[in-house]
Design a protein around this motif. Structure first.
Motif, PDB file in Angstrom:
ATOM      1  N   GLU A   1      -7.512   3.718  -3.745  1.00  0.00           N
ATOM      2  CA  GLU A   1      -7.035   4.042  -2.351  1.00  0.00           C
ATOM      3  C   GLU A   1      -8.284   4.174  -1.329  1.00  0.00           C
ATOM      4  O   GLU A   1      -7.932   3.917  -0.102  1.00  0.00           O
ATOM      5  N   ASN A   2      -9.204   4.305  -1.650  1.00  0.00           N
ATOM      6  CA  ASN A   2     -10.708   4.140  -0.897  1.00  0.00           C
ATOM      7  C   ASN A   2     -11.109   2.664  -0.741  1.00  0.00           C
ATOM      8  O   ASN A   2     -11.845   2.287   0.217  1.00  0.00           O
TER       9      ASN A   2
ATOM     10  N   VAL B   1       0.716  -1.374  -0.147  1.00  0.00           N
ATOM     11  CA  VAL B   1      -0.011   0.039   0.071  1.00  0.00           C
ATOM     12  C   VAL B   1       0.888   1.155  -0.119  1.00  0.00           C
ATOM     13  O   VAL B   1       0.751   2.224  -0.799  1.00  0.00           O
TER      14      VAL B   1
ATOM     15  N   PRO C   1      -7.476  -0.104   1.780  1.00  0.00           N
ATOM     16  CA  PRO C   1      -7.967  -0.126   3.379  1.00  0.00           C
ATOM     17  C   PRO C   1      -8.071  -1.735   3.810  1.00  0.00           C
ATOM     18  O   PRO C   1      -7.546  -2.111   4.792  1.00  0.00           O
ATOM     19  N   GLN C   2      -8.626  -2.399   2.749  1.00  0.00           N
ATOM     20  CA  GLN C   2      -9.234  -3.779   2.934  1.00  0.00           C
ATOM     21  C   GLN C   2      -7.638  -4.677   2.947  1.00  0.00           C
ATOM     22  O   GLN C   2      -7.696  -5.611   3.443  1.00  0.00           O
TER      23      GLN C   2
ATOM     24  N   ARG D   1      -4.985  -3.490   3.849  1.00  0.00           N
ATOM     25  CA  ARG D   1      -4.332  -3.468   5.328  1.00  0.00           C
ATOM     26  C   ARG D   1      -4.944  -4.467   6.112  1.00  0.00           C
ATOM     27  O   ARG D   1      -4.437  -4.907   7.150  1.00  0.00           O
ATOM     28  N   GLN D   2      -6.330  -4.330   6.263  1.00  0.00           N
ATOM     29  CA  GLN D   2      -7.058  -5.132   7.375  1.00  0.00           C
ATOM     30  C   GLN D   2      -7.015  -6.417   6.983  1.00  0.00           C
ATOM     31  O   GLN D   2      -6.985  -7.213   8.009  1.00  0.00           O
TER      32      GLN D   2
END
Length: 190
Positions: free
Chosen positions: A118-119, A10, A123-124, A126-127
């Protein structure tokens, strides 16, 4: 500052997105040889970046993020449209009267595409992936970029398999063309 070995996928992709945005910004005011150089840098970066995403990021995102199929299919559609627009701009050349208008449209589309990634994806990722998995993906991105084409090839396809099969031969062809172009430009005054 994060070293290349510590950087995760990321962070690497966000850094590249910022570099792409910066190139678009510089291109909007550049003229002559500087404009041509910046555009060549942009073409190379976009082609390599998108090929690596198609080989490494999208297959993982398809399996590991919520609504992965839909999200990735939408990003692949956007990437293909950008490849076609970039190929058209490359053929027009920076001196063509339609170049600047088409470049502005491409910039908007590419920045929108980056914002979607990016949106929706990052994030997913990273999660749903460990830090080690994300670091290894960054290494895979760098490896894919080393063998990626340096020009858009919209007819190749967006799947990871298409990129793996066609990417390296197209990359060799592109890099030879780049070397010949660079040699010609450096020997213009002779």
């Amino acid at each position: 500052m994060t070293t290349a070995q510590e950087q995760d996928v990321v962070e690497l992709l966000l850094e590249q997105h910022n570099e792409i945005k910066n190139l678009f910004s510089q291109l909007s005011t550049a003229q002559g040889d500087r404009k041509r150089e910046l555009f060549e840098d942009l073409v190379r970066l976009l082609a390599v970046h998108e090929s690596a995403e198609e080989e490494v990021v999208h297959p993982i995102a398809r399996r590991r993020i919520q609504n992965g199929e839909t999200v990735v299919d939408d990003r692949l559609r956007e990437e293909n449209e950008a490849k076609e627009a970039l190929a058209e701009l490359y053929e027009l050349g920076v001196d063509h009267p339609e170049f600047d208008g088409k470049l502005r449209a491409l910039a908007k589309d590419v920045i929108d595409h980056a914002t979607h990634e990016e949106n929706q994806e990052f994030p997913q990722l990273r999660q749903n992936l460990t830090a080690d998995q994300r670091r290894r993906m960054a290494g895979a991105i760098r490896a894919a970029e080393a063998t990626a084409p340096t020009r858009p090839h919209p007819g190749v396809g967006e799947s990871a398999m298409a990129q793996l099969l066609a990417g390296p031969p197209m990359a060799v062809f592109d890099r030879v063309r780049d070397a010949v172009r660079d040699w010609r430009q450096s020997n213009r005054d002779d």
